[in-house]
Each structure stands twice: as structure tokens, then as C-alpha cells.
Design an enzyme around this catalytic site. Structure first.
Site: not given
Ligand code: ING
Length: 311
Positions: A47, A127, A172
Site C-alpha cells: 500500500e 480503498k 490494508c
Molecule cells: N493501517 C492499519 C491496518 O488496518 C490499523 C490501521 C492499525 C488498524 C492497527 C488496527 C490496528 O492495518 C491501514 N493503513 O489501514
């Protein structure tokens, strides 16, 4: 005729804010050449591969924010990547941050494209699940301002006939939501490509930091098994501007088994020979949607229970 696709998950180590797109594209090309030398037909990048993951910072100036986006794809900086892919005859998935113009209106998306071995665009995904928050929250050690910097994707979760199979993408946070997987599964998707930038620390639930890699694998393995598809999950990993991001890039079979996994949090190729026909026994067996899935009952259950907690 077996449909074997040799795929490389091209994990990227950190990209510091000072690094230029040109520097990054050079790293991407090194990985692409290695993947081609290993006989890969497809290489999957993370990503937002071209820059540091800027949603981790509060940016007020619009011009400063726009500088993190690509106004076109291929752009001048990424043209060498497209040219090298065509020269090597290898397809690729690339995550990047997109500025699109819609009737003169500027729109920003967190985007991924699928490009064929001839260098031609096959498909684009924007996304849909944008995690984090929309306003500056100074109490946090770092931000996640995707809700502020990006619009919710407007292309759905399409699947394409490509590379001898049915291929889809997500990005992601999408991987944590079963709906993303099922929309692709209902289209007969045999291969899902996704990139991620996942900090190990979530300041809202620090007690779960120890589970970051587990939740990453759990989400993708479940998606693979419950929809009978191969999954290539690719991290931007390592400590980027002081923020530790998980690695764990991997290739997962339709059985849900991890067949290859990254060992580092740096630039690293994870390669596997993926037999797309391995999806069939799952799709025709345990997760035969036509025979076993009951959407008509789900609707009734939701209507009856309202899908809300009991009184
Ligand atoms: N990053 C993270 C993901 O869903 C996140 C956001 C981090 C969610 C930690 C939950 C815990 O992997 C992105 N860019 O979506």
C-alpha cells in the site's frame, strides 16, 4: 493444463520522508528484476508504496498534502517501473495515493492498480475501509488521518480475469472486514492482492499491540479459506520516521495455509508457486456458496433480530 502462477510479495522496508520517489522506484526495480530472475509472472508491492505513509502526520497546507499524491499513473517517476515490467514481461500490483479530477473537482484516494506483463493497466481499486480519525489528535504519538486525506473508494471491489485466473484487490484495513473478502468471493476470485502499512502500536488499544502480527495473519488466512482464494499480503515494514510497522508479508493458499512468509522488516521478496486450481476444491466443497450459503435466511435473521444486541 495446470494454472501455476509464480508470484512475488515484494515487502518494502521503511521509506523515510526525505526519500524521493526516484529512490523508491529504484528499490522497486531491484525487487522486480530479482522476481523476474526467479521466474515470477507477478510482483505485488505494498500500500502507498511510493512514499512514507504520510497519514501518520498532521498536514495543514494543501500543496504540502498534494505533494504526497500522484497526479497520474504512470507518472514521470513511475514510468521506469512500467517500462522495466514490460521489458521483463512481469505484471505488477502497485499501491499509491491518487489525485483524480472529476468534472474539475480534485478527489484524493488510497489506490492500487494491477498492471499486465505488457505494461497495460488491467484494473484499479480505491480503498473503502479508511481507519483512524479525521481531526488532529495531538495526544497520539502519531496520527492516522486517512479519513481526512482520502475519500472512501468509489469503485467497489471489482474482480478481473487476468494472469489465467480471477484476480481482485483490497487495501490494508479492508482485510480486517469480512465484507471485502465476500464481495470478491462472490465473484469467484481466486487471487486477492493487498498491501498494508500497519503500525505495531495502536494508542487506543495498547494491550493489543502484542497481537498485531497475529491479527494480520488471522484476517488474511480467514479471508483466503472462507472464500477459497490465494492471498498475497505485502507490508511496508520497519521503523518509518520513528513508527514501527509490522512485516509479516506472506502468500496464503486457499486452504488458509501460509506457504511463504517474510523473515525481515526490510525489502524482501517472498515467492511461491501458486496453483490457481487449488481454489476449486474449497469453492466447490466446504464453501460452495450455491449449495451451502443461505442469503435468504440472513436477510430474515437481520429483519427479525435487526442485528442489534438483545434487550
Ligand atoms: N493501517 C492499519 C491496518 O488496518 C490499523 C490501521 C492499525 C488498524 C492497527 C488496527 C490496528 O492495518 C491501514 N493503513 O489501514
Amino acid at each position: 493444463m495446470p494454472r501455476i502462477l509464480t508470484i512475488a510479495a515484494a515487502q518494502m522496508g521503511p521509506i523515510q520522508r526525505s526519500r524521493s520517489r526516484r529512490d523508491v522506484v529504484e528499490r522497486l526495480i531491484v525487487l522486480m528484476r530479482d522476481a523476474a530472475a526467479m521466474g515470477c509472472q507477478l510482483i505485488v508491492y505494498p500500500e502507498a508504496t511510493l512514499t512514507a505513509f504520510f497519514p501518520h502526520w498532521w498536514i495543514e497546507d494543501e500543496a504540502e498534502l498534494d505533494a504526497w499524491f500522484e497526479q497520474e499513473m504512470p507518472s514521470n517517476e513511475t514510468a521506469p517501473l512500467f517500462a522495466e515490467a514490460k521489458r521483463l514481461g512481469i505484471g505488477f500490483h502497485l499501491g499509491y495515493c491518487e489525485i483524480a479530477r472529476d468534472a474539475g473537482r480534485k478527489r484524493r484516494f488510497n489506490t492500487a492498480v494491477l498492471v499486465g506483463p505488457d505494461g497495460a493497466m488491467i484494473g484499479k481499486y480505491r480503498k473503502i475501509h479508511l481507519p483512524g480519525h479525521a481531526d488532529h489528535e495531538p495526544w497520539r504519538p502519531f496520527q492516522n488521518l486517512e479519513k481526512r486525506y482520502f475519500e472512501v473508494g468509489d469503485l467497489g471491489w471489482p474482480a478481473w480475469r487476468a494472469f489465467g485466473g480471477v484476480v481482485g484487490m483490497m487495501i490494508c484495513n479492508d482485510r480486517r472486514w469480512p465484507e471485502a473478502w465476500r464481495v470478491l468471493g462472490l465473484q469467484g476470485t481466486e487471487l486477492v492482492l493487498l498491501g498494508y502499512n500497519t503500525p505495531r502500536h495502536d494508542p487506543t488499544t495498547p494491550q493489543h499491540d502484542r497481537l498485531a502480527e497475529f491479527h494480520n495473519a488471522l484476517s488474511m488466512q480467514a479471508g483466503a479459506y472462507q472464500n477459497g482464494c490465494w492471498v498475497v499480503g505485502v507490508a511496508k515494514a520497519g521503523i518509518e520516521e520513528g513508527i514501527g510497522q509490522i512485516g509479516g508479508s506472506c502468500i496464503i493458499a486457499p486452504t488458509g495455509e501460509i506457504v511463504a512468509q517474510a523473515l525481515t522488516e526490510a525489502d524482501e521478496l517472498v515467492v511461491a508457486r501458486c496453483d490457481l486450481d487449488a481454489a476449486t476444491p474449497i469453492k466447490q466443497g466446504i464453501f460452495n456458496f450455491a449449495r451451502h450459503r443461505r442469503p435468504e435466511h440472513y436477510r430474515m435473521i437481520v429483519e427479525r433480530t435487526g442485528a442489534t444486541p438483545p434487550a
